[in-house]
Design an enzyme around this catalytic site. Structure first.
Site, PDB file in Angstrom:
ATOM      1  N   HIS A  62      24.010  -0.063   3.672  1.00  0.00           N
ATOM      2  CA  HIS A  62      23.215   1.120   4.021  1.00  0.00           C
ATOM      3  C   HIS A  62      23.924   2.007   5.042  1.00  0.00           C
ATOM      4  O   HIS A  62      24.862   1.576   5.704  1.00  0.00           O
ATOM      5  CB  HIS A  62      21.831   0.741   4.550  1.00  0.00           C
ATOM      6  CG  HIS A  62      21.802  -0.047   5.829  1.00  0.00           C
ATOM      7  ND1 HIS A  62      21.742  -1.424   5.861  1.00  0.00           N
ATOM      8  CD2 HIS A  62      21.840   0.345   7.117  1.00  0.00           C
ATOM      9  CE1 HIS A  62      21.729  -1.838   7.121  1.00  0.00           C
ATOM     10  NE2 HIS A  62      21.792  -0.779   7.907  1.00  0.00           N
ATOM     11  N   GLU A 105      27.918  -1.807  11.455  1.00  0.00           N
ATOM     12  CA  GLU A 105      27.073  -3.014  11.400  1.00  0.00           C
ATOM     13  C   GLU A 105      27.592  -3.901  10.284  1.00  0.00           C
ATOM     14  O   GLU A 105      27.987  -3.398   9.214  1.00  0.00           O
ATOM     15  CB  GLU A 105      25.620  -2.624  11.107  1.00  0.00           C
ATOM     16  CG  GLU A 105      24.658  -3.772  10.903  1.00  0.00           C
ATOM     17  CD  GLU A 105      23.264  -3.334  10.504  1.00  0.00           C
ATOM     18  OE1 GLU A 105      22.953  -2.119  10.553  1.00  0.00           O
ATOM     19  OE2 GLU A 105      22.466  -4.204  10.133  1.00  0.00           O
TER      20      GLU A 105
END
Ligand SMILES: CC[C@H](C(=O)O)C(=O)SCCNC(=O)CCNC(=O)[C@H](O)C(C)(C)COP(=O)(O)OP(=O)(O)OC[C@H]1O[C@@H](n2cnc3c(N)ncnc32)[C@H](O)[C@@H]1OP(=O)(O)O
Ligand SMILES: [Co+2]
Length: 139
Positions: free
Chosen positions: A8, A130
């Site tokens: 994402h 991330e």
């Protein structure tokens, strides 16, 4: 360590509801489920679906949220981080640390229910990265 898919793109927003309306109206996008809180991570989250990845809308859960800090600098919000999948988060942390990266804190459970960590923006030329362990069913 094997780099997996782009899971994402994290997008900070002062209002998830307003951002959902924008993605629906301008992009005809679908929302996955409904917004939910992750108090331990200081965020309210909602995923916008895309064919090969997702937009992760993130709103401050409270004033101590890292997103609150981000919005103090950029009140309208914007691109906050990118998230790549890895098969084994501990192996990724060990290898990246050995290669000089600064891992921010210990792995903790993220929005997809698997362990995540963040790498300091300075390691990627100003981009917050991330890492998320690929859900077992996706292996
Ligand atoms: C976990 C749930 C969900 C999921 O996917 O599962 C999420 O993704 S939640 C996302 C929210 N959580 C986090 O962002 C945790 C990781 N973030 C942090 O640890 C901090 O935000 C950190 C270390 C990136 C910055 O915190 P700090 O208090 O140091 O903020 P400063 O404003 O002092 O910034 C220092 C330095 O970093 C640059 N910076 C800050 N945020 C970002 C960003 N999102 N992207 C790129 N760069 C960023 C900031 O500009 C400063 O740079 P400098 O050159 O020193 O001025
Ligand atoms: Co994220």
């Amino acid at each position: 360590m094997k780099l997996g898919r782009l899971n994402h793109v994290g997008v900070a927003t002062p209002s998830i509801e307003k951002s959902i309306e924008t993605y629906r109206t301008l992009l005809g996008a679908d929302v996955i489920g409904t917004p939910f809180d992750l108090p331990a991570q200081g965020v309210k989250v909602c995923f916008i679906d895309a064919p090969n990845t997702q937009i992760e809308l993130i709103e401050p859960y409270d004033e101590s949220s890292p997103i609150a800090g981000f919005l103090r600098k950029d009140p309208a919000g914007g691109q906050h981080h990118v998230c790549f999948e890895v098969p084994d988060i501990d192996q990724a942390v060990a290898e990246m640390t050995a290669n000089g990266a600064t891992i921010l804190g210990a792995p903790r459970i993220g929005a997809h229910g698997t362990p995540i960590v963040f790498v300091h923006p300075r390691d990627f030329g100003g981009m917050l990265v991330e890492l998320m362990e690929t859900p077992k069913e996706d292996h």
